[in-house]
Design a protein around this motif. Sequence first.
Motif, PDB file in Angstrom:
ATOM      1  N   ASP A  18       1.250  -5.133  11.829  1.00  0.00           N
ATOM      2  CA  ASP A  18       1.646  -6.535  11.971  1.00  0.00           C
ATOM      3  C   ASP A  18       2.359  -7.046  10.725  1.00  0.00           C
ATOM      4  O   ASP A  18       2.524  -8.246  10.543  1.00  0.00           O
ATOM      5  N   GLY A  19       2.809  -6.127   9.846  1.00  0.00           N
ATOM      6  CA  GLY A  19       3.471  -6.549   8.615  1.00  0.00           C
ATOM      7  C   GLY A  19       4.933  -6.906   8.786  1.00  0.00           C
ATOM      8  O   GLY A  19       5.570  -7.399   7.852  1.00  0.00           O
ATOM      9  N   GLU A 105      -5.353  -2.727   0.167  1.00  0.00           N
ATOM     10  CA  GLU A 105      -4.399  -3.730  -0.326  1.00  0.00           C
ATOM     11  C   GLU A 105      -5.041  -4.627  -1.377  1.00  0.00           C
ATOM     12  O   GLU A 105      -4.401  -5.013  -2.365  1.00  0.00           O
ATOM     13  N   PHE A 106      -6.319  -4.959  -1.177  1.00  0.00           N
ATOM     14  CA  PHE A 106      -6.996  -5.823  -2.147  1.00  0.00           C
ATOM     15  C   PHE A 106      -7.129  -5.117  -3.494  1.00  0.00           C
ATOM     16  O   PHE A 106      -6.942  -5.748  -4.552  1.00  0.00           O
ATOM     17  N   GLN A 107      -7.449  -3.840  -3.481  1.00  0.00           N
ATOM     18  CA  GLN A 107      -7.592  -3.113  -4.742  1.00  0.00           C
ATOM     19  C   GLN A 107      -6.260  -3.040  -5.484  1.00  0.00           C
ATOM     20  O   GLN A 107      -6.222  -3.127  -6.719  1.00  0.00           O
ATOM     21  N   GLN A 108      -5.179  -2.923  -4.748  1.00  0.00           N
ATOM     22  CA  GLN A 108      -3.859  -2.959  -5.385  1.00  0.00           C
ATOM     23  C   GLN A 108      -3.616  -4.306  -6.047  1.00  0.00           C
ATOM     24  O   GLN A 108      -3.177  -4.381  -7.197  1.00  0.00           O
ATOM     25  N   ILE A 109      -3.903  -5.373  -5.314  1.00  0.00           N
ATOM     26  CA  ILE A 109      -3.692  -6.717  -5.850  1.00  0.00           C
ATOM     27  C   ILE A 109      -4.590  -6.965  -7.054  1.00  0.00           C
ATOM     28  O   ILE A 109      -4.172  -7.549  -8.062  1.00  0.00           O
ATOM     29  N   ARG A 122      -0.369 -13.435   0.406  1.00  0.00           N
ATOM     30  CA  ARG A 122      -0.303 -14.110   1.709  1.00  0.00           C
ATOM     31  C   ARG A 122      -0.517 -13.117   2.841  1.00  0.00           C
ATOM     32  O   ARG A 122      -1.257 -13.377   3.791  1.00  0.00           O
ATOM     33  N   ASP A 123       0.156 -11.982   2.745  1.00  0.00           N
ATOM     34  CA  ASP A 123       0.036 -10.969   3.794  1.00  0.00           C
ATOM     35  C   ASP A 123      -1.394 -10.472   3.938  1.00  0.00           C
ATOM     36  O   ASP A 123      -1.856 -10.197   5.049  1.00  0.00           O
TER      37      ASP A 123
END
Length: 285
Positions: A18-19, A105-109, A122-123
């Motif tokens: 859904d990206g 994705e959270f660990q990347q951020i 946001r994504d």
Amino acid sequence: VFISTFLYMPQGEKLSPDGWQVADPFGLGENVWLKRWIEEAAKRDQNLQEKIRRIYETGQEKMLSRQGSDYGQYYEFAQEELDKLLGIRVRDVPVYHDMLHVETEFQQIRLLREKASLQKRRDLMTSIRRMLEHLMLSILVQNPVRESWRRVYYYSQPINDTQVLKQIYQRICEAIGLCQDIPFGFLKVDAFYIKKAAQQSGQIWRLRASILAALLSAVDYPNHPFRLAAQLRPDLLVMFESIVADADGASHHNAREISIADVDRSRRMAYVLVAIFTGLDFEIA
């Protein structure tokens, strides 16, 4: 008169079906509302579904070629973190792959900190909401709503009076052990979409509509997941509303700044909801 535009996968953003995004035909950047319209149309058009899938797969191939081994390291760390937070049985829940995507994705951020783009944060908010939409889908499939949607209809017409709906939902919540007032966001959901979510439980629907469809049927099932979850978190509707409101706010082009702390709060709250609906043990602050 025809206006054309294009669908695309943003460079450097998330690897998720859904990206994809839709360019505004008038040059105003990403058009969130047009994407939602296309998502609704794709539910009825397999050809359109296939085209969207190809966009994702092409973007995925390019993304993986750029990320190389770094993404694999985040992925492995995400697996370990989920095991630590929710136990090894988390790998058996129906939304595990969604959770793994969110955690990666959270660990990347988290590691990039201020270098992580606002769009990436946001994504991730949107991915957290989508994870819960998949959770509700599994609940609706396992516990069919049948004719429960008629509780928000008067004969063949949907009830859209918020005061009447509030009374209906409040009675149901009290019957299954949810004692808090219904968040206002749920009262704004058109009963027509609740009926659609109930009748087409094999498809993903917007989170609030899916929650209400499941809620309406909970009184008909003594062992419904909502009854069991209410015993652990009587405020679970407030938790859902917080996540939906944050994700909706993040999806707007002129959305407010979203911090890593905001993302982490929604992430942890979503994990708690997954845990209580799937019977997992959890150690989440």
